[in-house]
Design a protein around this motif. Sequence first.
Motif, PDB file in Angstrom:
ATOM      1  N   SER A  68       0.856  -1.175   0.000  1.00 46.48           N
ATOM      2  CA  SER A  68       0.000   0.000   0.000  1.00 46.48           C
ATOM      3  C   SER A  68       0.899   1.234   0.000  1.00 46.48           C
ATOM      4  O   SER A  68       1.623   1.480   0.963  1.00 46.48           O
ATOM      5  N   THR A  69       0.863   1.995  -1.088  1.00 46.91           N
ATOM      6  CA  THR A  69       1.816   3.083  -1.295  1.00 46.91           C
ATOM      7  C   THR A  69       1.130   4.294  -1.902  1.00 46.91           C
ATOM      8  O   THR A  69       0.294   4.161  -2.797  1.00 46.91           O
ATOM      9  N   ASP A  70       1.512   5.476  -1.429  1.00 50.20           N
ATOM     10  CA  ASP A  70       1.018   6.737  -1.985  1.00 50.20           C
ATOM     11  C   ASP A  70       2.037   7.225  -3.003  1.00 50.20           C
ATOM     12  O   ASP A  70       3.149   7.617  -2.646  1.00 50.20           O
ATOM     13  N   LEU A  71       1.698   7.195  -4.271  1.00 42.60           N
ATOM     14  CA  LEU A  71       2.637   7.562  -5.326  1.00 42.60           C
ATOM     15  C   LEU A  71       2.985   9.049  -5.333  1.00 42.60           C
ATOM     16  O   LEU A  71       3.920   9.456  -6.014  1.00 42.60           O
ATOM     17  N   SER A  72       2.263   9.844  -4.572  1.00 41.25           N
ATOM     18  CA  SER A  72       2.603  11.265  -4.490  1.00 41.25           C
ATOM     19  C   SER A  72       3.774  11.502  -3.541  1.00 41.25           C
ATOM     20  O   SER A  72       4.312  12.611  -3.481  1.00 41.25           O
ATOM     21  N   LEU A  73       4.176  10.465  -2.810  1.00 42.07           N
ATOM     22  CA  LEU A  73       5.236  10.604  -1.808  1.00 42.07           C
ATOM     23  C   LEU A  73       6.427   9.682  -2.034  1.00 42.07           C
ATOM     24  O   LEU A  73       7.512   9.937  -1.543  1.00 42.07           O
ATOM     25  N   THR A  75       9.678   7.578  -3.282  1.00 38.29           N
ATOM     26  CA  THR A  75      10.934   7.972  -3.904  1.00 38.29           C
ATOM     27  C   THR A  75      11.552   6.794  -4.651  1.00 38.29           C
ATOM     28  O   THR A  75      11.146   5.639  -4.475  1.00 38.29           O
ATOM     29  N   ALA A  76      12.570   7.071  -5.460  1.00 35.56           N
ATOM     30  CA  ALA A  76      13.273   6.016  -6.195  1.00 35.56           C
ATOM     31  C   ALA A  76      13.894   5.017  -5.231  1.00 35.56           C
ATOM     32  O   ALA A  76      13.868   3.806  -5.470  1.00 35.56           O
ATOM     33  N   THR A  77      14.447   5.511  -4.142  1.00 32.52           N
ATOM     34  CA  THR A  77      15.055   4.629  -3.139  1.00 32.52           C
ATOM     35  C   THR A  77      14.025   3.674  -2.562  1.00 32.52           C
ATOM     36  O   THR A  77      14.292   2.478  -2.372  1.00 32.52           O
ATOM     37  N   GLN A  78      12.825   4.185  -2.292  1.00 39.01           N
ATOM     38  CA  GLN A  78      11.763   3.332  -1.751  1.00 39.01           C
ATOM     39  C   GLN A  78      11.307   2.296  -2.769  1.00 39.01           C
ATOM     40  O   GLN A  78      11.016   1.157  -2.413  1.00 39.01           O
ATOM     41  N   PHE A  79      11.254   2.681  -4.033  1.00 39.65           N
ATOM     42  CA  PHE A  79      10.926   1.708  -5.075  1.00 39.65           C
ATOM     43  C   PHE A  79      11.974   0.597  -5.109  1.00 39.65           C
ATOM     44  O   PHE A  79      11.641  -0.585  -5.217  1.00 39.65           O
ATOM     45  N   ARG A  80      13.229   0.987  -5.027  1.00 38.58           N
ATOM     46  CA  ARG A  80      14.318   0.006  -5.077  1.00 38.58           C
ATOM     47  C   ARG A  80      14.235  -0.940  -3.877  1.00 38.58           C
ATOM     48  O   ARG A  80      14.369  -2.164  -4.021  1.00 38.58           O
ATOM     49  N   GLU A  81      13.960  -0.401  -2.703  1.00 38.32           N
ATOM     50  CA  GLU A  81      13.847  -1.224  -1.494  1.00 38.32           C
ATOM     51  C   GLU A  81      12.668  -2.178  -1.594  1.00 38.32           C
ATOM     52  O   GLU A  81      12.754  -3.333  -1.161  1.00 38.32           O
ATOM     53  N   LEU A  82      11.574  -1.707  -2.173  1.00 35.92           N
ATOM     54  CA  LEU A  82      10.384  -2.541  -2.341  1.00 35.92           C
ATOM     55  C   LEU A  82      10.684  -3.713  -3.275  1.00 35.92           C
ATOM     56  O   LEU A  82      10.324  -4.861  -2.994  1.00 35.92           O
ATOM     57  N   LEU A  83      11.340  -3.431  -4.374  1.00 35.48           N
ATOM     58  CA  LEU A  83      11.711  -4.485  -5.321  1.00 35.48           C
ATOM     59  C   LEU A  83      12.630  -5.513  -4.659  1.00 35.48           C
ATOM     60  O   LEU A  83      12.428  -6.726  -4.785  1.00 35.48           O
ATOM     61  N   GLU A  84      13.628  -5.031  -3.950  1.00 43.92           N
ATOM     62  CA  GLU A  84      14.584  -5.932  -3.306  1.00 43.92           C
ATOM     63  C   GLU A  84      13.918  -6.767  -2.216  1.00 43.92           C
ATOM     64  O   GLU A  84      14.238  -7.955  -2.053  1.00 43.92           O
ATOM     65  N   LYS A  85      12.978  -6.171  -1.495  1.00 48.50           N
ATOM     66  CA  LYS A  85      12.259  -6.894  -0.445  1.00 48.50           C
ATOM     67  C   LYS A  85      11.462  -8.052  -1.026  1.00 48.50           C
ATOM     68  O   LYS A  85      11.438  -9.156  -0.472  1.00 48.50           O
ATOM     69  N   SER A  86      10.822  -7.823  -2.168  1.00 45.74           N
ATOM     70  CA  SER A  86      10.009  -8.868  -2.792  1.00 45.74           C
ATOM     71  C   SER A  86      10.862  -9.995  -3.369  1.00 45.74           C
ATOM     72  O   SER A  86      10.367 -11.093  -3.616  1.00 45.74           O
ATOM     73  N   LEU A  87      12.154  -9.717  -3.572  1.00 42.66           N
ATOM     74  CA  LEU A  87      13.063 -10.703  -4.158  1.00 42.66           C
ATOM     75  C   LEU A  87      13.954 -11.381  -3.123  1.00 42.66           C
ATOM     76  O   LEU A  87      14.845 -12.155  -3.492  1.00 42.66           O
ATOM     77  N   LYS A  88      13.709 -11.102  -1.862  1.00 38.14           N
ATOM     78  CA  LYS A  88      14.551 -11.659  -0.813  1.00 38.14           C
ATOM     79  C   LYS A  88      14.529 -13.187  -0.858  1.00 38.14           C
ATOM     80  O   LYS A  88      13.474 -13.824  -0.871  1.00 38.14           O
ATOM     81  N   CYS A 139      12.737   3.002 -13.956  1.00 36.00           N
ATOM     82  CA  CYS A 139      14.206   3.010 -13.916  1.00 36.00           C
ATOM     83  C   CYS A 139      14.732   1.984 -12.919  1.00 36.00           C
ATOM     84  O   CYS A 139      15.674   1.228 -13.218  1.00 36.00           O
ATOM     85  N   GLU A 140      14.141   1.929 -11.728  1.00 36.34           N
ATOM     86  CA  GLU A 140      14.588   0.973 -10.717  1.00 36.34           C
ATOM     87  C   GLU A 140      14.295  -0.464 -11.151  1.00 36.34           C
ATOM     88  O   GLU A 140      15.083  -1.376 -10.913  1.00 36.34           O
ATOM     89  N   PHE A 141      13.171  -0.661 -11.807  1.00 35.56           N
ATOM     90  CA  PHE A 141      12.816  -1.981 -12.330  1.00 35.56           C
ATOM     91  C   PHE A 141      13.872  -2.455 -13.328  1.00 35.56           C
ATOM     92  O   PHE A 141      14.309  -3.613 -13.292  1.00 35.56           O
ATOM     93  N   PHE A 142      14.298  -1.570 -14.212  1.00 31.30           N
ATOM     94  CA  PHE A 142      15.312  -1.926 -15.201  1.00 31.30           C
ATOM     95  C   PHE A 142      16.666  -2.170 -14.549  1.00 31.30           C
ATOM     96  O   PHE A 142      17.420  -3.038 -15.005  1.00 31.30           O
ATOM     97  N   ARG A 143      16.994  -1.451 -13.502  1.00 33.10           N
ATOM     98  CA  ARG A 143      18.279  -1.675 -12.818  1.00 33.10           C
ATOM     99  C   ARG A 143      18.302  -3.043 -12.155  1.00 33.10           C
ATOM    100  O   ARG A 143      19.291  -3.766 -12.228  1.00 33.10           O
ATOM    101  N   VAL A 144      17.209  -3.403 -11.514  1.00 33.22           N
ATOM    102  CA  VAL A 144      17.141  -4.683 -10.814  1.00 33.22           C
ATOM    103  C   VAL A 144      17.155  -5.848 -11.802  1.00 33.22           C
ATOM    104  O   VAL A 144      17.813  -6.865 -11.579  1.00 33.22           O
TER     105      VAL A 144
END
Length: 263
Positions: A68-73, A75-88, A139-144
């Motif tokens: 559950s995320t508010d896209l108005s708030l 950040t790229a860092t949070q997107f990256r952390e979310l992706l990495e968390k799901s791939l743990k 961008c974060e999706f492509f980096r991961v």
Amino acid sequence: MVLDLEKRTYLFVTGASRGIGQRMSIEVAAKLKPGSIIVLLARSEQGLLNTKESIEALGNNVKVYTYSTDLSLVTATQFRELLEKSLKGVKISDFERAFIIHNAGTVGDVSKSAVDVSDANVWQQYYYVNVFSVISLNCEFFRVFSGTPKVVVNITSKCGIEPFASMSFYCSGKAAREMYFRVLATEQALDNVVVLNYAPGAIDTEMTEQVQRESTNKELVGLFKKQRDNKTMLTPEQTTAKFLQVLQEQKFKTGDHVDYYDE
């Protein structure tokens, strides 16, 4: 060329708590191989849980994560952390494909004309949600998933290529977003990346209800009312079926704009 969806896939869908985002999440999930991971992102936690429950009821042995995320708030860092968390605990090399559907978006203030809103902060807030956060996540999706074959879907609109009165926020945001993905497709043309800009048509959702209720464009309001009254407005199920057909037949060139009503 036929695009085979039956692969072990990492699927990421934004705006997945309702409407076409929810339906696309469920229908794509139904085709994925066991061991796939599905990440659902939206503001409504309950809506996300409903989508997750529907996917898990399919019984095809995929993992589903909701955020559950508010896209108005965000950040790229949070997107990256979310992706990495799901791939743990998972190897990226285990996935045959990474698939992202950029569906989340808002229609903006349709009660104002193109010369009524001069406050740059209002425009910036709209673009942050509907354009900037989309680019940041992509961008974060492509980096991961840098070495993984990818399918990237941008849910666009006829409004991205044709002007409609009262829709200056939505039209300009969709146009900017679609051009970003067209550039992406051009840059990634030789890198096993398929990009689709899919326009789902006018759908019976809260967004078209808002336009019908608030827009100063009487012609558009009348059209939506007529479609609702005649039960001819598209459903999420109808446009998702066409979306899957478009993807699987893959008659489009990467980066193309494909509308529900295209032949």
